[in-house]
Design an enzyme around this catalytic site. Structure first.
Site, mmCIF file in Angstrom:
data_model
loop_
_atom_site.group_PDB
_atom_site.id
_atom_site.type_symbol
_atom_site.label_atom_id
_atom_site.label_comp_id
_atom_site.label_asym_id
_atom_site.label_seq_id
_atom_site.Cartn_x
_atom_site.Cartn_y
_atom_site.Cartn_z
ATOM 1 N N GLU A 143 -38.875 2.399 -15.892
ATOM 2 C CA GLU A 143 -39.619 2.781 -14.697
ATOM 3 C C GLU A 143 -39.870 4.281 -14.802
ATOM 4 O O GLU A 143 -38.988 5.092 -14.542
ATOM 5 C CB GLU A 143 -38.802 2.451 -13.443
ATOM 6 C CG GLU A 143 -39.604 2.606 -12.165
ATOM 7 C CD GLU A 143 -38.945 3.506 -11.133
ATOM 8 O OE1 GLU A 143 -39.422 3.536 -9.992
ATOM 9 O OE2 GLU A 143 -37.970 4.192 -11.473
ATOM 10 N N ASP A 168 -33.973 2.088 -13.938
ATOM 11 C CA ASP A 168 -34.517 2.762 -12.765
ATOM 12 C C ASP A 168 -34.531 4.278 -12.958
ATOM 13 O O ASP A 168 -33.649 4.846 -13.606
ATOM 14 C CB ASP A 168 -33.663 2.421 -11.542
ATOM 15 C CG ASP A 168 -34.047 3.239 -10.328
ATOM 16 O OD1 ASP A 168 -35.153 3.019 -9.812
ATOM 17 O OD2 ASP A 168 -33.258 4.113 -9.921
ATOM 18 N N TRP A 177 0.820 -1.213 0.000
ATOM 19 C CA TRP A 177 0.000 0.000 0.000
ATOM 20 C C TRP A 177 0.859 1.271 0.000
ATOM 21 O O TRP A 177 0.457 2.312 0.517
ATOM 22 C CB TRP A 177 -0.976 0.015 1.179
ATOM 23 C CG TRP A 177 -1.987 -1.102 1.066
ATOM 24 C CD1 TRP A 177 -1.862 -2.359 1.566
ATOM 25 C CD2 TRP A 177 -3.246 -1.061 0.379
ATOM 26 N NE1 TRP A 177 -2.957 -3.118 1.243
ATOM 27 C CE2 TRP A 177 -3.835 -2.345 0.518
ATOM 28 C CE3 TRP A 177 -3.941 -0.083 -0.322
ATOM 29 C CZ2 TRP A 177 -5.078 -2.665 -0.025
ATOM 30 C CZ3 TRP A 177 -5.182 -0.401 -0.865
ATOM 31 C CH2 TRP A 177 -5.740 -1.669 -0.723
#
Length: 681
Positions: free
Chosen positions: A390, A336, A89
């Site tokens: 939708e 959606d 890291w």
């Protein structure tokens, strides 16, 4: 090849609806805008839209035979490093990305030894005035640490990639019967369910019940489980809280094996605000993917709104559509929040009382263009795929073909129907229900557009609302739902639950949808774990044990739902048959209509049954194919199942080939009769 603009006076959409003629120029303008953008993206037809939507094959992390290649679009970045398990890291020169010209794209090539399957990683991005760790926008695997709850991208290159066994699957859509579901809450246990558990335990139920399509919610990775999957952070990553990508593919493959299509709830109407996990501030530019100014944030959803005018955003979202179709073999999408995309107001506070409200300049032309391109792409990549919008405003042409002036969706959600049922149950006594109003509401739709009808979806089951069964029966479900212990209220609720479903499913012109568990009257609401409920999973599950318990009334509703779907499928292309009203009488509360050889008769009167109630129908013999009042479905069983009835002749009706069908219709019941072909039973 250059795609030419259409020169006809009126597009077919307008020809089919004369009320649209005053808005023909606006409709033509939207059509031409799509053609212009399509030409731009395909270099005037030299390439295809599918070729344009291959971003997922270029960006993100990819393993070749010789090396690892990672690319990211980060135009505001000054430096980018990959950090992860493979380098402790820490930033290192070996893992630093380099800019690719002036495109805003960055790239790094690494030896195969530089990382391995399962390694966690992120980007460390620098920009003028700041820096931050980020999950790559195009990453295809994201996991959350159980202890720290921190999300990271994950190298995902398993030794054996899943190979689909069922090839060239083609969905059955005659009619389309959708089982809306959520993987995480699809089990009895108070925890998050998995793809494998769904495949092993729930899919067999769906197969037995007779649905031919699964609509899966919450597939795209989302940081907050309680968002129901609507606050997406990683658009190309299948949610790891349910399992691995291979397990999702296996679920889809198994569904296809049994003839069941699988579509996903695709969220491209907005994105989660999160910066570390999401796209909110990938490289120091909060407007990289999203609109600027007041349009950046959605005023009601606490989320960010994509800038559909940017080619890079169109590239990202179109590639997202193609990725799910090709990588996971999905059969289509339920888009959606389409209303939110179509209007600058997101549809909030709008009444949409007339056609002028759809063409008053308050519509987002960029979003309209994108949605149309998305439909063109999806049908180009996978011709058998289908899309559902939708959308609540009723925008004309949404589910009409693009060549006719429409947006190209195959279906639109009939969102008026559940609202109507809730209003009827809440605000009107049973004695005041009007069959004529019910029939009009269920059949009032644009003739050229197909709808998905439904009584209730997941929306009606959320905390703050109630399912139909809960509205009808309420607390008696807890104390009097054991067979033999039913109250009058329970009997009423069971009867109306079946009638409402039969009315809705039998009047479809496209498809029918049910949310998992509602078919058997699942009690209570949906409430995901959150601070307000002590992070409990008690209401984020489905109690299948209830319908399996032969001592409880849930089995009645489940069995009725199964046989209702079986009946609809018995008539070829049921959804295309005209719905012909035979009779209605609001005072008696009787309604009758026919579809093909099926005659649907309802008595909504809560108290009064009728003897020898007559209907003018084609002469012949009819037998009862389905009866909501049957003992098998928790009814009174007054009429025997499969009873045959012969029409009475009438000299005045003879020349029309009709006679009188006289029926006994019990109070609060629905009966379906099938006309027997000559020479047959």
């Amino acid at each position: 090849m250059i795609i030419m603009k259409q020169k006809s006076k009126f597009l077919k959409l307008v020809k089919n609806d004369s009320w649209l003629e005053p808005y023909n120029d606006a409709i033509q303008g939207r059509h031409d805008q799509v053609l212009w953008k399509l030409n731009q993206l395909t270099q005037d037809g030299k390439t295809s839209l599918s070729d344009f939507a291959d971003g997922h094959l270029y960006f993100g992390l990819h393993r070749t035979d010789r090396n690892w290649v990672f690319r990211e679009w980060a135009p505001n970045a000054t430096r980018i490093f990959l950090i992860g398990d493979f380098n402790g890291w820490k930033e290192s020169e070996a893992y630093e990305l380099k800019p690719i010209g002036t495109s805003g794209n960055w790239e790094v090539s690494l030896p195969l030894s530089a990382m391995k399957h399962g390694d966690l990683y992120k980007m460390k991005v620098y920009w003028d005035g700041g820096s931050g760790e980020r999950i790559p926008a195009w990453c295809q695997r994201v996991v959350q640490d159980d202890d720290t709850k921190i999300f990271s991208a994950q190298v995902w290159e398993p030794a054996e990639k899943y190979v689909f066994k069922k090839q060239n699957f083609r969905p059955k859509r005659n009619p389309l019967l959708i089982y809306e579901c959520h993987i995480g809450m699809a089990q009895d246990a108070e925890r998050v369910g998995t793809y494998n558990e769904f495949r092993e335990n729930v899919l067999p139920r769906i197969i037995k019940d007779g649905y031919n399509c699964i609509q899966i919610m919450a597939i795209q990775e989302h940081p907050y489980y309680g968002s129901f999957g609507y606050h997406v952070s990683s658009f190309f990553a299948a949610s790891s809280r349910f399992g691995t990508p291979e397990e999702l593919k296996q679920l889809i493959d198994e569904a296809h094996k049994h003839g069941i299509a699988v579509i996903m709830d695709l969220v491209q109407s907005h994105a989660v605000k999160n910066e570390v996990e999401g796209l909110g501030n990938l490289c120091g530019d909060p407007h990289q993917f999203f609109y600027s100014g007041e349009r950046r944030e959605h005023p009601a959803w606490d989320s960010l709104c994509f800038d559909y005018g940017k080619n890079e955003v169109i590239h990202f979202l179109l590639s997202n559509c193609k990725y799910w179709l090709t990588e996971f073999n999905f059969d289509g999408f339920r888009f959606d929040g389409v209303t939110s995309m179509l209007y600058y107001s997101h549809g909030l506070g709008e009444s949409f009382n007339g056609y002028g409200d759809y063409f008053n300049g308050h519509q987002d032309g960029n979003a309209i263009t994108y949605l149309t391109l998305a439909n063109l792409l999806i049908h180009e990549v996978k011709p058998s795929a289908f899309t559902i919008a939708e959308e609540v405003s009723g925008m004309p042409g949404l589910a009409a073909p693009f060549k006719d002036g429409g947006y190209g969706f195959d279906y639109r959600m009939a969102m008026n129907i559940p609202d109507f049922w809730i209003k009827l149950i809440k605000e009107f006594r049973d004695e005041d229900w009007k069959p004529s109003s019910i029939f009009w509401e269920l059949t009032n739709r644009r003739a050229e557009e197909h709808n998905i009808s439904y009584c209730e979806s997941h929306d009606q089951a959320l905390v703050g609302d109630k399912t139909i069964i809960f509205r009808l029966i309420d607390s008696d479900m807890y104390w009097h739902f054991r067979i033999g212990d039913e109250t009058i209220g329970v009997d009423r609720g069971i009867a109306l639950h079946k009638i409402i479903r039969l009315l809705t499913a039998s009047t479809i012109n496209g498809g029918y949808l049910n949310f998992m568990g509602n078919e058997f009257g699942h009690p209570e609401w949906i409430d995901f774990p959150r601070e307000g409920n002590g992070w409990s999973y008690k209401y984020a599950r489905r109690q299948w044990n209830l319908v399996d318990n032969k001592e409880l009334c849930y089995q009645y509703l489940g069995e009725f739902d199964r046989l209702m779907l079986e009946l609809l499928k018995s008539e070829r292309n049921f959804q295309k048959l005209p719905v012909v009203e035979v009779w209605h009488n609001d005072e008696d509360k009787v309604l009758a209509y026919s579809r093909g050889d099926l005659l649907f008769v309802y008595n909504l009167n809560p108290q009064r049954s009728f003897t020898d109630y007559g209907f003018q129908v084609p002469e012949g013999t009819y037998y009862i194919a389905l009866n909501t009042d049957s003992y098998s479905f928790g009814g009174r069983g007054i009429i025997g199942d499969c009873k045959s009835v012969l029409t009475d002749p009438d000299p005045l009706l003879k020349k029309y080939g009709k006679g009188w069908l006289r029926l006994y219709i019990p109070a609060r019941s629905g009966i379906v009769l099938r006309k027997v072909a000559k020479g047959k039973r």
